[in-house]
Design an enzyme around this catalytic site. Structure first.
Site, mmCIF file in Angstrom:
data_model
loop_
_atom_site.group_PDB
_atom_site.id
_atom_site.type_symbol
_atom_site.label_atom_id
_atom_site.label_comp_id
_atom_site.label_asym_id
_atom_site.label_seq_id
_atom_site.Cartn_x
_atom_site.Cartn_y
_atom_site.Cartn_z
ATOM 1 N N GLU A 25 -8.313 5.891 -3.972
ATOM 2 C CA GLU A 25 -9.500 4.946 -3.724
ATOM 3 C C GLU A 25 -9.761 4.940 -2.315
ATOM 4 O OE1 GLU A 25 -8.101 0.930 -3.388
ATOM 5 O OE2 GLU A 25 -6.219 1.277 -3.940
ATOM 6 N N LYS A 160 2.455 -5.721 -4.800
ATOM 7 C CA LYS A 160 3.084 -6.671 -3.658
ATOM 8 C C LYS A 160 3.364 -7.925 -4.209
ATOM 9 C CE LYS A 160 1.171 -4.809 0.549
ATOM 10 N NZ LYS A 160 -0.042 -4.139 0.357
HETATM 11 N N1 PSU Z 1 -2.865 -4.178 -2.900
HETATM 12 C C1 PSU Z 1 -2.364 -3.318 -1.903
HETATM 13 N N2 PSU Z 1 -3.097 -2.554 -1.188
HETATM 14 C C2 PSU Z 1 -4.355 -2.487 -1.623
HETATM 15 C C3 PSU Z 1 -5.124 -3.567 -2.246
HETATM 16 C C4 PSU Z 1 -4.185 -4.024 -3.251
HETATM 17 O O1 PSU Z 1 -1.080 -3.458 -1.890
HETATM 18 O O2 PSU Z 1 -5.212 -1.811 -0.650
HETATM 19 C C5 PSU Z 1 -6.423 -3.102 -2.774
HETATM 20 C C6 PSU Z 1 -6.545 -2.039 -3.830
HETATM 21 O O3 PSU Z 1 -7.879 -1.558 -3.483
HETATM 22 C C7 PSU Z 1 -6.843 -3.205 -5.178
HETATM 23 C C8 PSU Z 1 -7.720 -4.437 -4.334
HETATM 24 O O4 PSU Z 1 -7.505 -2.529 -6.063
HETATM 25 O O5 PSU Z 1 -6.937 -4.370 -3.250
HETATM 26 C C9 PSU Z 1 -7.230 -5.674 -5.433
HETATM 27 O O6 PSU Z 1 -8.217 -6.539 -4.805
HETATM 28 P P1 PSU Z 1 -8.471 -7.911 -5.583
HETATM 29 O O7 PSU Z 1 -7.280 -8.603 -5.567
HETATM 30 O O8 PSU Z 1 -9.542 -8.523 -4.847
HETATM 31 O O9 PSU Z 1 -9.143 -7.416 -6.916
#
Ligand code: PSU
Ligand code: MN
Length: 301
Positions: A25, A160
């Site tokens: 990603e 996390k």
């Molecule tokens: N959690 C992490 N590192 C990240 C992300 C999440 O530990 O880089 C990023 C990923 O791209 C994940 C996104 O898909 O955040 C999720 O964002 P949201 O909670 O807004 O959907």
């Protein structure tokens, strides 16, 4: 082939020759880590995948094209411009494509690109999930819904504990997403190897994981699989310490009124500041560790 897709030459060649490919990603590059460590990590991860017999396809949106296999220039562009590049999840795709804009893809949108391109395996750091306090905010990442619907296996170090891991696992169960622990029966909590929650099944070899994936998709059993790979012992952070840091970051976000797509990037960078960069080193190592497993599963598949 979808008219919205574009490939790098190596990814196109690998796919047409049916060689193993692993998707990666770009939100983790633009929003998840600071420059220059973000680009260094992206290149290191790509090399690890090649060294383990597969071809890396870092995904992103460039001038409205869903791109599988960013070039070095494109990776650097994402890494240097960071927050200025829009974080693109599923709901952002029609706008960014029709307006010919750029976007850094999350787990959800990288799964969409991988699926359109015919890539089955995707390695990253952590997925989005059900946020703490979601009972009132309803903040549930679109990543979970994508896992429910799109047939791509995602290798992560769990999630996390900025998230409510118990509710995240409940949501995945409801949506029929298998959660597989690699050499563990405890769902890992990203910086820490254990969360206290169980995975659905433990498997100990990339071969067994590849067989499970093959079986799921031959069954025509819709959706993806979450493969949880704990951070290597050497790089794991103290669970209690990181828990305090996360709790503080969550309170600060609440006080500052941060919500929606800005919340995850805010929490990630605040945790990094509060741990004095320790968390960044751990983050980098666990992504590399997931890249090794991703390549091994792709080779077996
Ligand atoms: N959690 C992490 N590192 C990240 C992300 C999440 O530990 O880089 C990023 C990923 O791209 C994940 C996104 O898909 O955040 C999720 O964002 P949201 O909670 O807004 O959907
Ligand atoms: Mn959200």
């Amino acid at each position: 082939m979808s008219p919205f897709l574009s490939f790098s030459e190596p990814v196109q060649a690998a796919l047409s020759e049916k060689r193993p490919v692993v998707a990666l990603e770009s939100t983790i590059i633009a929003h998840g880590m600071p420059w220059p460590q973000n680009v260094e990590t992206a290149l290191r991860v790509e090399k690890i995948i090649r060294d383990n017999g597969a071809v890396p396809a870092t995904c992103g949106i460039i001038h409205g094209k869903l791109t599988a296999g960013l070039t070095l220039d494109q990776l650097e562009y994402m890494g240097k411009n960071g927050r200025q590049i829009r974080k693109a999840s599923r709901r952002d795709l029609p706008y960014l494509i029709s307006q010919q804009q750029d976007g850094a893809t999350t787990v959800a949108s990288t799964m969409i690109i991988a699926h359109l391109a015919g890539i089955r395996i995707f390695a990253t750091g952590g997925i989005g999930g059900v946020h703490r306090g979601a009972a009132t905010t309803m903040d549930v990442s679109a990543d979970l819904q994508e896992l429910a619907n799109t047939p791509v296996a995602v290798i992560s170090a769990g999630a996390k504990s900025i998230l409510d891991l118990g509710l995240t696992l409940e949501y995945l169960e409801t949506q029929g997403v298998p959660v597989i622990g690699f050499e563990t029966s405890d769902f890992p909590a990203f910086f820490a190897r254990k969360s206290g929650f169980n995975v659905d099944y433990r498997l100990d070899t990339p071969h067994d994981i590849a067989r499970l994936l093959d079986t799921k998709w031959k069954l025509d059993n819709k959706g993806g699989v979450l493969i949880a790979n704990p951070v290597p012992e050497k790089w794991a952070l103290d669970a209690d310490l990181i828990e305090q840091t996360i709790a503080q970051a969550v309170v600060e976000a609440e006080k500052a009124g941060i919500h929606g797509k800005a919340l995850t990037p805010f929490l990630l960078s605040r945790i990094e500041q509060l741990t004095g960069g320790n968390s960044l080193a751990t983050n980098i190592e666990l992504v590399c560790n997931n890249a090794v497993l991703g390549a091994q599963i792709a080779v077996n598949l």
